[in-house]
Every structure is written in C-alpha cells, then in structure tokens.
Design an enzyme around this catalytic site. Structure first.
Site, PDB file in Angstrom:
ATOM      1  CB  THR A 132      -1.035   0.114   1.275  1.00 12.46           C
ATOM      2  OG1 THR A 132      -1.713  -1.068   1.209  1.00 12.46           O
ATOM      3  CG2 THR A 132      -1.875   1.334   1.337  1.00 12.46           C
ATOM      4  N   GLY A 169       2.908  -3.058   8.428  1.00 16.30           N
ATOM      5  CA  GLY A 169       3.167  -3.086   9.897  1.00 16.30           C
ATOM      6  C   GLY A 169       4.562  -3.568  10.121  1.00 16.30           C
ATOM      7  CD  GLU A 212      -3.951  -9.067   3.232  1.00 15.05           C
ATOM      8  OE1 GLU A 212      -3.280  -8.777   4.356  1.00 15.05           O
ATOM      9  OE2 GLU A 212      -3.469  -9.085   2.246  1.00 15.05           O
TER      10      GLU A 212
HETATM   11  C1  LIG Z   1       5.354 -18.378  16.125  1.00 12.72           C
HETATM   12  C2  LIG Z   1       4.863 -17.110  16.822  1.00 12.72           C
HETATM   13  C3  LIG Z   1       5.503 -16.030  16.806  1.00 12.72           C
HETATM   14  C4  LIG Z   1       5.122 -14.798  17.969  1.00 12.72           C
HETATM   15  C5  LIG Z   1       6.018 -13.635  17.298  1.00 12.72           C
HETATM   16  C6  LIG Z   1       5.453 -12.652  18.261  1.00 12.72           C
HETATM   17  C7  LIG Z   1       3.779 -12.025  18.302  1.00 12.72           C
HETATM   18  C8  LIG Z   1       2.831 -12.895  17.552  1.00 12.72           C
HETATM   19  C9  LIG Z   1       2.617 -12.396  16.027  1.00 12.72           C
HETATM   20  C10 LIG Z   1       1.976 -13.330  15.038  1.00 12.72           C
HETATM   21  C11 LIG Z   1       0.921 -13.165  14.328  1.00 12.72           C
HETATM   22  C12 LIG Z   1       0.636 -14.148  13.491  1.00 12.72           C
HETATM   23  C13 LIG Z   1      -0.778 -14.280  12.712  1.00 12.72           C
HETATM   24  C14 LIG Z   1      -1.821 -13.198  13.281  1.00 12.72           C
HETATM   25  C15 LIG Z   1      -3.065 -13.572  12.872  1.00 12.72           C
HETATM   26  C16 LIG Z   1      -3.716 -12.152  12.628  1.00 12.72           C
HETATM   27  C17 LIG Z   1      -4.659 -12.458  11.052  1.00 12.72           C
HETATM   28  C18 LIG Z   1      -3.912 -11.954  10.026  1.00 12.72           C
HETATM   29  C19 LIG Z   1      -3.441 -10.432   9.942  1.00 12.72           C
HETATM   30  C20 LIG Z   1      -2.620  -9.895   8.814  1.00 12.72           C
HETATM   31  C21 LIG Z   1      -2.374  -8.320   8.893  1.00 12.72           C
HETATM   32  C22 LIG Z   1      -2.381  -7.919   7.643  1.00 12.72           C
HETATM   33  C23 LIG Z   1      -2.149  -6.336   7.601  1.00 12.72           C
HETATM   34  C24 LIG Z   1      -2.621  -5.971   6.354  1.00 12.72           C
HETATM   35  C25 LIG Z   1      -1.807  -6.066   5.214  1.00 12.72           C
HETATM   36  C26 LIG Z   1      -2.302  -5.357   4.027  1.00 12.72           C
HETATM   37  O1  LIG Z   1      -3.268  -4.946   3.900  1.00 12.72           O
HETATM   38  S1  LIG Z   1      -1.469  -5.945   2.514  1.00 12.72           S
HETATM   39  C27 LIG Z   1      -2.220  -5.070   1.208  1.00 12.72           C
HETATM   40  C28 LIG Z   1      -3.695  -5.604   0.938  1.00 12.72           C
HETATM   41  N1  LIG Z   1      -3.874  -5.136  -0.120  1.00 12.72           N
HETATM   42  C29 LIG Z   1      -5.105  -5.472  -0.953  1.00 12.72           C
HETATM   43  O2  LIG Z   1      -5.767  -6.352  -0.557  1.00 12.72           O
HETATM   44  C30 LIG Z   1      -5.478  -4.736  -2.122  1.00 12.72           C
HETATM   45  C31 LIG Z   1      -6.829  -5.045  -2.639  1.00 12.72           C
HETATM   46  N2  LIG Z   1      -6.753  -5.007  -4.111  1.00 12.72           N
HETATM   47  C32 LIG Z   1      -6.591  -6.239  -5.003  1.00 12.72           C
HETATM   48  O3  LIG Z   1      -6.603  -7.179  -4.433  1.00 12.72           O
HETATM   49  C33 LIG Z   1      -6.742  -5.986  -6.442  1.00 12.72           C
HETATM   50  O4  LIG Z   1      -6.386  -4.347  -6.657  1.00 12.72           O
HETATM   51  C34 LIG Z   1      -8.210  -5.975  -6.898  1.00 12.72           C
HETATM   52  C35 LIG Z   1      -8.331  -7.603  -7.084  1.00 12.72           C
HETATM   53  C36 LIG Z   1      -9.178  -5.309  -6.209  1.00 12.72           C
HETATM   54  C37 LIG Z   1      -8.166  -5.733  -8.633  1.00 12.72           C
HETATM   55  O5  LIG Z   1      -7.012  -6.147  -8.904  1.00 12.72           O
HETATM   56  P1  LIG Z   1      -6.695  -5.812 -10.742  1.00 12.72           P
HETATM   57  O6  LIG Z   1      -7.125  -4.605 -10.925  1.00 12.72           O
HETATM   58  O7  LIG Z   1      -5.263  -6.191 -11.062  1.00 12.72           O
HETATM   59  O8  LIG Z   1      -7.782  -6.745 -11.220  1.00 12.72           O
HETATM   60  P2  LIG Z   1      -8.776  -6.637 -12.162  1.00 12.72           P
HETATM   61  O9  LIG Z   1      -9.745  -6.029 -11.316  1.00 12.72           O
HETATM   62  O10 LIG Z   1      -8.388  -5.626 -13.427  1.00 12.72           O
HETATM   63  O11 LIG Z   1      -9.280  -8.094 -12.621  1.00 12.72           O
HETATM   64  C38 LIG Z   1      -9.848  -8.712 -11.813  1.00 12.72           C
HETATM   65  C39 LIG Z   1      -9.345 -10.425 -12.434  1.00 12.72           C
HETATM   66  O12 LIG Z   1      -8.338 -10.711 -11.686  1.00 12.72           O
HETATM   67  C40 LIG Z   1      -8.566 -11.714 -10.856  1.00 12.72           C
HETATM   68  N3  LIG Z   1      -7.926 -11.800  -9.499  1.00 12.72           N
HETATM   69  C41 LIG Z   1      -7.705 -10.528  -8.951  1.00 12.72           C
HETATM   70  N4  LIG Z   1      -7.070 -10.805  -7.660  1.00 12.72           N
HETATM   71  C42 LIG Z   1      -6.697 -12.003  -7.768  1.00 12.72           C
HETATM   72  C43 LIG Z   1      -6.155 -13.003  -6.808  1.00 12.72           C
HETATM   73  N5  LIG Z   1      -5.733 -12.336  -5.625  1.00 12.72           N
HETATM   74  N6  LIG Z   1      -6.040 -14.435  -7.290  1.00 12.72           N
HETATM   75  C44 LIG Z   1      -6.531 -14.760  -8.373  1.00 12.72           C
HETATM   76  N7  LIG Z   1      -7.232 -14.084  -9.363  1.00 12.72           N
HETATM   77  C45 LIG Z   1      -7.373 -12.707  -8.920  1.00 12.72           C
HETATM   78  C46 LIG Z   1     -10.211 -11.767 -10.775  1.00 12.72           C
HETATM   79  O13 LIG Z   1     -10.731 -12.991 -10.480  1.00 12.72           O
HETATM   80  C47 LIG Z   1     -10.628 -11.144 -12.254  1.00 12.72           C
HETATM   81  O14 LIG Z   1     -10.395 -12.230 -12.997  1.00 12.72           O
HETATM   82  P3  LIG Z   1     -11.542 -11.958 -14.128  1.00 12.72           P
HETATM   83  O15 LIG Z   1     -10.927 -11.081 -15.082  1.00 12.72           O
HETATM   84  O16 LIG Z   1     -11.249 -13.431 -14.788  1.00 12.72           O
HETATM   85  O17 LIG Z   1     -12.770 -11.703 -13.649  1.00 12.72           O
HETATM   86  C1  FAD Z   2      -4.686  -1.591  10.444  1.00  9.15           C
HETATM   87  C2  FAD Z   2      -4.065  -1.535   9.068  1.00  9.15           C
HETATM   88  C3  FAD Z   2      -3.025  -2.207   8.606  1.00  9.15           C
HETATM   89  C4  FAD Z   2      -2.421  -2.381   7.412  1.00  9.15           C
HETATM   90  N1  FAD Z   2      -1.419  -3.188   7.188  1.00  9.15           N
HETATM   91  C5  FAD Z   2      -0.938  -3.177   5.844  1.00  9.15           C
HETATM   92  C6  FAD Z   2       0.415  -3.708   5.701  1.00  9.15           C
HETATM   93  O1  FAD Z   2       1.056  -4.199   6.522  1.00  9.15           O
HETATM   94  N2  FAD Z   2       1.026  -3.716   4.296  1.00  9.15           N
HETATM   95  C7  FAD Z   2       0.223  -2.862   3.349  1.00  9.15           C
HETATM   96  O2  FAD Z   2       0.713  -3.006   2.192  1.00  9.15           O
HETATM   97  N3  FAD Z   2      -1.013  -2.369   3.665  1.00  9.15           N
HETATM   98  C8  FAD Z   2      -1.509  -2.288   4.819  1.00  9.15           C
HETATM   99  N4  FAD Z   2      -2.636  -1.862   4.911  1.00  9.15           N
HETATM  100  C9  FAD Z   2      -3.446  -0.928   4.098  1.00  9.15           C
HETATM  101  C10 FAD Z   2      -4.611  -1.786   3.594  1.00  9.15           C
HETATM  102  O3  FAD Z   2      -4.220  -2.712   2.689  1.00  9.15           O
HETATM  103  C11 FAD Z   2      -5.373  -0.625   2.803  1.00  9.15           C
HETATM  104  O4  FAD Z   2      -5.972   0.236   3.502  1.00  9.15           O
HETATM  105  C12 FAD Z   2      -6.552  -1.320   2.151  1.00  9.15           C
HETATM  106  O5  FAD Z   2      -6.249  -1.927   0.800  1.00  9.15           O
HETATM  107  C13 FAD Z   2      -7.708  -0.253   1.566  1.00  9.15           C
HETATM  108  O6  FAD Z   2      -7.022   0.619   0.597  1.00  9.15           O
HETATM  109  P1  FAD Z   2      -7.161   2.056   0.911  1.00  9.15           P
HETATM  110  O7  FAD Z   2      -6.812   2.447   2.270  1.00  9.15           O
HETATM  111  O8  FAD Z   2      -6.562   2.614  -0.331  1.00  9.15           O
HETATM  112  O9  FAD Z   2      -8.684   2.524   0.626  1.00  9.15           O
HETATM  113  P2  FAD Z   2      -9.544   2.972  -0.586  1.00  9.15           P
HETATM  114  O10 FAD Z   2      -9.386   1.757  -1.589  1.00  9.15           O
HETATM  115  O11 FAD Z   2      -8.931   4.324  -0.950  1.00  9.15           O
HETATM  116  O12 FAD Z   2     -10.902   2.672  -0.189  1.00  9.15           O
HETATM  117  C14 FAD Z   2     -11.805   3.997   0.464  1.00  9.15           C
HETATM  118  C15 FAD Z   2     -13.268   3.931  -0.117  1.00  9.15           C
HETATM  119  O13 FAD Z   2     -13.108   3.588  -1.658  1.00  9.15           O
HETATM  120  C16 FAD Z   2     -14.057   2.450  -1.954  1.00  9.15           C
HETATM  121  N5  FAD Z   2     -13.261   2.129  -3.203  1.00  9.15           N
HETATM  122  C17 FAD Z   2     -11.984   2.057  -3.603  1.00  9.15           C
HETATM  123  N6  FAD Z   2     -12.051   1.413  -4.858  1.00  9.15           N
HETATM  124  C18 FAD Z   2     -13.266   1.054  -5.090  1.00  9.15           C
HETATM  125  C19 FAD Z   2     -13.704   0.456  -6.325  1.00  9.15           C
HETATM  126  N7  FAD Z   2     -13.000   0.130  -7.314  1.00  9.15           N
HETATM  127  N8  FAD Z   2     -15.199   0.210  -6.376  1.00  9.15           N
HETATM  128  C20 FAD Z   2     -15.980   0.796  -5.251  1.00  9.15           C
HETATM  129  N9  FAD Z   2     -15.252   1.473  -4.266  1.00  9.15           N
HETATM  130  C21 FAD Z   2     -14.147   1.504  -4.087  1.00  9.15           C
HETATM  131  C22 FAD Z   2     -13.885   1.672  -0.825  1.00  9.15           C
HETATM  132  O14 FAD Z   2     -14.979   0.618  -1.006  1.00  9.15           O
HETATM  133  C23 FAD Z   2     -13.573   2.522   0.354  1.00  9.15           C
HETATM  134  O15 FAD Z   2     -15.145   2.804   0.746  1.00  9.15           O
HETATM  135  C24 FAD Z   2      -3.028  -1.763   6.233  1.00  9.15           C
HETATM  136  C25 FAD Z   2      -4.244  -0.927   6.694  1.00  9.15           C
HETATM  137  C26 FAD Z   2      -4.741  -0.879   7.894  1.00  9.15           C
HETATM  138  C27 FAD Z   2      -6.097  -0.117   8.203  1.00  9.15           C
END
Ligand SMILES: CCCCCCCCCCCCCCCCCCCCCCC/C=C/C(=O)SCCNC(=O)CCNC(=O)[C@H](O)C(C)(C)COP(=O)(O)OP(=O)(O)OC[C@H]1O[C@@H](n2cnc3c(N)ncnc32)[C@H](O)[C@@H]1OP(=O)(O)O
Ligand code: FAD
Length: 627
Positions: free
Chosen positions: A113, A152, A395
């Site tokens: 991100t 994180g 996520e």
């Molecule tokens: C051992 C013990 C050790 C101890 C150590 C000490 C302490 C303990 C600590 C231990 C902790 C362990 C675990 C704890 C448990 C907690 C739970 C977990 C917590 C994890 C924390 C995470 C923090 C956060 C991290 C993040 O947020 S990372 C960033 C995340 N960001 C996103 O998810 C972004 C979302 N956006 C997207 O995924 C994409 O942009 C989109 C899918 C929305 C669009 O993608 P894109 O534009 O490329 O695609 P299109 O829309 O053009 O086309 C979609 C087509 O692509 C296919 N598609 C899309 N995504 C996928 C996919 N992922 N896989 C497969 N195919 C995919 C679609 O199906 C479409 O296909 P089609 O064209 O056929 O329809």
């Molecule tokens: C506690 C926390 C921990 C995180 N940890 C990590 C990390 O470790 N690593 C990392 O890489 N990221 C991390 N993130 C970031 C996280 O993955 C993003 O915040 C998340 O993917 C949402 O993206 P954004 O913040 O840009 O929100 P945006 O996408 O800007 O969303 C804002 C609004 O826009 C809307 N929107 C956006 N796109 C569309 C669309 N195509 N259609 C309709 N509505 C739409 C959403 O629904 C939402 O209402 C963390 C976030 C948080 C809150």
C-alpha cells in the site's frame, strides 16, 4: 501450544496497564514482549506440515498474538513476509531467505500500500527500473503519493521488506512484482542510503504494530532481489512473464483466509468476556419479591450474545473448510494448474468481508451488552473491536472484495444461461430458484438462502444487461449496478457460510457425545434461524415465507435462546481462553469483575496521589477568582 509455558515467562504480562504508557512506551514494551514471546514460542511453518498442523499453527499464532492487546510489531513478519517468500520466491530464494526469516535473523514486513493507492494495486507508483549494465533494480518513489504507507513493523522494527513495485525495463512497464529489499543496516539498524522511514502516527487500534512509511531515492538492489517464482528478469533485461499475473497477489489470498480464522478467534474472545460478565452482573428487579437477576437471564441479553457464540463456531468451521481448499489449490498452483484459483479468490472475497462485517458488529454488541464497564479499556472489548474493525479494511477493503466476488458470480451466471456447466461452490446457481412453499427446517432455510442468492445474482445481471442495452459502457453499467452487485455477493457468501457451517457440523456430529451434539446443533439452528429473521425481507420476496411462518420462526428463536441458556457459560468456557489472554477485568474465569475493576483503577497514575498538582497550580486560584 503450551500456553502455561508462554504465560509463565517473567515480564511477558504487563504490570503497568498499556493504557497508561505513552505511544512510544507502548511500542517499546511490545517489542520487549515480542522478543520474550518469540524466544519461547519460536515455531516455524514447515512445508511438510499437514493442513491440520498448519491451521493449528495459524490458530496458535492468532491465539498467541492475542497476548498483545494491540498486536505485535512482528505480526507482518509471520503473517505476510514469510508467506510471500514461500509463495513468490524461487527454490533458491526460499532456501536462503526462509532460513534467515524463520530464525529471526531478519525481521520483515510486506510493503504494498502507498499513500495514494491501497485498493488499486495496478495503480501503485513505486518504481523498480532494471539497469542491465549493473544488473540491478533502481527503486524510486517519484512522488509523495508513491511512498509506501501502512505496512506493519515498517517504521522502526523491520530491517527487510517485500516491496511491491512497478517493474520498468527499457522504459516499458511490466506490472507489479515483489522485491526483497533491505531497508536498515543489520548492525546499526540505521535506514540505508536512499531510504526514508518513519511511523505513520497514532491510530484507532494496532498502536503497537508500528505501521510505517517508506520512500526510495534511487535505491539500488541486485537483480536476485526480485522474487522470481512467477515472473523473471534475465540478466540482459529480458522479461519472462508468469502464467498468470495475479499469482503475485497470492499472499493476499492467504491472509484473507487467515482473517476468517482470526475473526472466529476475536469474536470468541469478546463473547467470552461479555457472557461471563453477564453471568455475574445482577441488575434491576422485575419481580418485587425476588433478588436482582443475572443480566444473562434477560432474553434481550441472550439475543445480543448467543449469536456471537454461534457465529464464532460458523467462522471456525468455514475457515477450516477454506484452509483445505487453499492448501489444495496451492498444491495445484505448484504444478502449474490454475483452474481452481478463481474460485478460491472468489470465496476469500466473500468470506473475508462477511466474517469481518459480522465479527466487528458482534464484538461491538458484546461491548454494548456490558453497559458502562464495557466502556472501560480494562475490559479489553474496545481494543478487540479496534483489531477486528481494521480487518474490514486491510487485506482488501470489503466493498472492493465483494465486487471482486460479484465479477465471478456474474461470469458464472452468464455462462450458466449460455449452457456452460457450473462447478464447485457456485454449482447451486443452476438449481431451482422457485420456492413453492416455505420449508422452515434448517436445510430448508439454507436452501432458501441459496434461492435468494440465485435470484439476486440473476436480477443484477439483468440490470447490467439492460444498462448496456441502453448504451452504457460495461464499466458505467457495472458502477451503476454496484450496490446490488455487492448485495448479490453478500447473499452468495451468506449461503456459503450457512451451508458450510451445517455440513461441517454434520460431519463432526457423528463423533460427538449426544449431549454435546445436541448443544452444538442448537447453535447451528440458532445461527440459521437468526439469519432467516435478519433477512426476512429476502425470505418474503424470494422464499415464499408467510407471516405465519415468521411467527413460528420467532417462537423457535426464543425457544432456542432458552435452550442454550443453561449451557451458555460452558460454551464460552469451552473456547478455553486463559485470563491472561482475555486480558479483561470483566471476563476473568473467577468472575471477580468488581474487584478487578477496582484493582485496575488503582493502577491509574492519577491515583498515586490524593491531590493532583493542578489543584494548587490552577484550580484553587481559579476558584478563588485569582486567575
Ligand atoms: C510463532 C509465533 C511467533 C510469535 C511472534 C510474536 C507475536 C505474534 C505475532 C504473530 C501473528 C501471526 C498471525 C496473526 C493473525 C492475525 C490475522 C492476519 C493479520 C494480517 C495483517 C495484515 C495487515 C494488512 C496487510 C495489508 O493490507 S497488505 C495490502 C492488501 N491490499 C489489498 O488487498 C489490495 C486489494 N486490491 C486487490 O486485490 C486488487 O487491486 C483487485 C483484486 C481489487 C483488482 O486487481 P486488478 O486491478 O489487478 O484486477 P482486475 O480487477 O483488473 O481483474 C480482476 C481479475 O483478476 C482476478 N484476480 C484478482 N485478484 C486475484 C487474486 N488475488 N487471485 C486470483 N485472481 C485474482 C479476478 O478474479 C479477475 O479475474 P477475471 O478477469 O477473470 O474476472
Ligand atoms: C490496520 C491496518 C494495517 C494495514 N497493514 C498493511 C500492511 O501491512 N501492508 C500493506 O501493504 N497495507 C496495509 N494496510 C493498508 C490496507 O491494505 C489498505 O488500507 C486497504 O487495502 C484499503 O485501501 P485504501 O486504504 O487505499 O482504501 P481505498 O481503496 O481508498 O478505499 C476508500 C473507499 O473507496 C472505495 N473504493 C475503492 N476502490 C473502489 C472500487 N473499485 N469500487 C468501489 N469502491 C471503491 C472503498 O470501498 C472505500 O469505501 C493496512 C491498513 C490498515 C487499516
């Protein structure tokens, strides 16, 4: 996991409540605990582990991570850095980096991100430009919005990170790829040249996860730092594309599945706290000649809490089922078979949103069910809410994921209408979508939820097609219909959650003792009945439910609450959270909530002295009219 061993570590549990530490002290304390904790619980996820062992490890990680009220700065190391090396690295890269990561010789995070983009991965701006002369990638953050923002542990903890950056070769973009980047010196921990690092500031929760920002100023890394399992850059700059560009999104699918298990765990914690408190709290006197009753005997209180127990079970069963699918698809991907990846992606895009939406709402309801004491930070309900609600966003923001699931549902439906066979979890879409008469059995209600999903999907496809016939572009038609596209995905997810919970319980019922089977199946019945009442509008519209049927459902629901009441405390005790992990004045096993509230109150630094120094400095002059 030997919790006793972990919890007996001297200094692991906080003498001073975290609430009274500064932002900086909270972080420093969490690092101290994480190191202590990891030393004892150093566990690795071995490739040869069975699904069950891996899932237990994930659960163990989740449960152990619960010891940190706001989670650990190591969280991303375990939950994303290591899984990305496993899923995106070549064999050689895995060999080298997994050893260092598992031994905690390095601490990593996952930097995808940016300040300007989170959802839209294809819009990420961090550049990785290949220089064939030096066989290096030049990482650069061209504008402020391209700074990595949120990862994180990034601010002061990690010294390595996976950077998701746009690959450029000879001026041409080749999309987003993962790069292993050292960001701090391994000896001094100073940021390396051309790297800007810092913390993003205080947040609603996760305040010990050390979320940070990262900017590059033409920082060079060697070619072998691109994780090249799914796509490669040869020495001369030739780009070799992978079989599917979405394979680079693999870690996110893994975490979305992990989140479903985590919601089961978070909700179990919250309802254990609220239900135990409801068993000791007495309030009001509905019957003048009787003592104040336990608030757990108010049916409204049962309505608030029992669904949370059932939902935790439902999320757990769905998570175990989804893990099986995840590991099976992962094995298929390893042999180049991609056909089941879209279904896994669609399932994760339904169950992660629904489990986080429900868990967040129900954890908040658990807090509200505890009245004033639920508002205390020492109850640990607000922090639990803060952790859960973050998962609504991270996520994959929930709306965005539900729209992703809608893509798959629309494709499946259009294909079905053209005669293409449906498979897997969408096969039911080919079923009969007319309900002649309401069937109030558990299976009958689940079938009605499937009919609701079929009808919502088919009607939103009709809306899309009508918009396109009217001349709208597919993109504009999609946006115009998007509210009902997410509703169709939610309906599909609801049908999956219900049917998997029921079928997974049926599988296990045979080995349960009759009394335990009876109680657990009552929870299934409660869950199905609760959601039929919650979605009664859909049932009226699509499932031929009558007002008489609704009346019967309401009476059944009330009877189920009464039937579960005698086992309610036993059901939360069965989640088996130790007091130290619940970390709550209200949820301790001994029920001494009032004493614990007072004990925690006395730890407030303000109670160290009877008169605070502001009396003489401000109040007294003020009250004497001298200010
Ligand atoms: C051992 C013990 C050790 C101890 C150590 C000490 C302490 C303990 C600590 C231990 C902790 C362990 C675990 C704890 C448990 C907690 C739970 C977990 C917590 C994890 C924390 C995470 C923090 C956060 C991290 C993040 O947020 S990372 C960033 C995340 N960001 C996103 O998810 C972004 C979302 N956006 C997207 O995924 C994409 O942009 C989109 C899918 C929305 C669009 O993608 P894109 O534009 O490329 O695609 P299109 O829309 O053009 O086309 C979609 C087509 O692509 C296919 N598609 C899309 N995504 C996928 C996919 N992922 N896989 C497969 N195919 C995919 C679609 O199906 C479409 O296909 P089609 O064209 O056929 O329809
Ligand atoms: C506690 C926390 C921990 C995180 N940890 C990590 C990390 O470790 N690593 C990392 O890489 N990221 C991390 N993130 C970031 C996280 O993955 C993003 O915040 C998340 O993917 C949402 O993206 P954004 O913040 O840009 O929100 P945006 O996408 O800007 O969303 C804002 C609004 O826009 C809307 N929107 C956006 N796109 C569309 C669309 N195509 N259609 C309709 N509505 C739409 C959403 O629904 C939402 O209402 C963390 C976030 C948080 C809150």
């Amino acid at each position: 996991m030997d919790e006793q061993k972990v919890l007996s570590i001297k200094g692991l549990l906080d003498d001073t409540p975290e609430e009274y530490l500064s932002h900086k002290e909270k972080y420093e304390n969490s690092i101290r605990k994480s190191v202590l904790f990891y030393k004892t619980l150093h566990s690795t996820e071995d490739e040869n582990m069975s699904v069950d062992e891996k899932t237990k490890l994930n659960f163990r990680n989740i449960v152990t991570s619960a010891i940190f009220k706001d989670n650990s700065p190591f969280m991303l190391h375990n939950s994303m850095f290591i899984p990305t090396i496993m899923g995106q690295g070549t064999d050689e890269q895995r060999e080298y980096w997994m050893k260092r990561a598992k031994n905690m010789e390095i601490i990593g995070t996952y930097a995808q991100t940016e300040l300007g983009h989170g959802t839209f991965i294809r819009g990420l701006e961090t550049q990785a430009t290949y220089d064939p002369d030096t066989e290096e990638f030049v990482l650069h953050s061209p504008v402020l919005s391209s700074y990595k923002w949120w990862p994180g542990g990034l601010a002061h903890t990690a010294n390595y990170c996976i950077v998701m950056a746009r690959l450029y070769i000879k001026g041409k973009s080749h999309g987003i790829h993962p790069f292993m980047v050292q960001i701090r010196d391994e000896e001094t921990h100073m940021p390396l040249p051309g790297i800007k690092l810092g913390e993003i500031g205080a947040k609603l929760g996760f305040n010990t996860v050390n979320n940070g920002f990262l900017g590059f100023e033409n920082h060079r890394i060697s070619r072998d730092r691109m994780l090249m399992k799914n796509a490669q850059v040869l020495k001369d700059g030739t780009f070799v594309a992978g079989s599917n560009s979405k394979l680079t999104y693999g870690t996110m699918v893994y975490v979305r599945v992990l989140i479903v298990s985590n919601m089961a765990n978070m909700l179990a914690k919250a309802v254990t706290i609220a239900l135990r408190y409801s068993a000791i709290r007495r309030q009001s006197q509905p019957k003048p000649d009787e003592p104040e009753p336990q608030i757990l005997d108010y049916v409204t209180q049962q309505h608030k809490l029992f669904i949370a127990i059932a939902s935790s079970h439902a999320f757990y069963m769905n998570a175990m089922w989804l893990w099986e699918i995840y590991y099976s698809v992962s094995l298929q991907l390893a042999s180049g078979k991609l056909d089941n990846l879209p279904e896994l992606h669609a399932l994760a895009c339904c169950l992660k949103p629904l489990s986080t939406i429900d868990a967040t709402a129900m954890i908040e309801k658990c807090r509200l069910a505890c009245g004033g004491h639920g508002y205390m930070l020492s109850a640990n309900l607000a922090q639990t809410y803060g952790l859960a609600t973050a998962a609504y966003t991270y996520e994959g923001e929930n709306t965005v994921l539900l729209l992703q699931a809608a893509r798959s549902l629309v494709k499946a439906w259009v294909g079905h209408v053209k005669g293409r066979p449906l498979k897997g979890t969408m096969a039911y879409l080919a079923g009969d979508s007319t309900v002649k008469a309401w069937d109030g059995s558990i299976d009958g209600i689940i079938q009605s939820f499937k009919v609701v999903a079929i009808r919502k999907i088919s009607s939103v496809v009709k809306i899309l097609q009508d918009y396109e016939k009217s001349g709208l572009s597919p993109e504009d038609a999609w946006n115009k219909a998007s509210v009902f596209l997410t509703a169709a995905s939610e309906a599909h997810g609801r049908a999956v959650l219900l049917s998997v919970y029921k079928s997974e319980m049926d599988k296990r019922a045979a080995v349960l003792s009759p009394p335990l089977r009876k109680v657990l199946l009552q929870l299934v019945d409660l869950y199905v009945t609760y959601w039929a009442l919650e979605k009664v509008g859909d049932m009226l519209l699509y499932a031929s439910i009558t007002d008489k049927d609704v009346d019967e459902l309401q009476r059944r629901y009330i009877e189920l609450l009464a039937a579960i009441r005698p086992n309610a405390v036993g059901l939360v005790d069965a989640f088996d959270f130790r007091d130290e992990i619940l970390n709550s004045t209200l949820g301790a096993y001994d029920g001494r909530a009032y004493e614990r509230l007072m004990e925690e109150a006395m730890k407030s630094p303000l109670n160290a002295e009877p008169v605070n120094q502001t009396f003489h400095k401000y109040l007294k002059p003020f009250m004497r009219g001298k200010l």
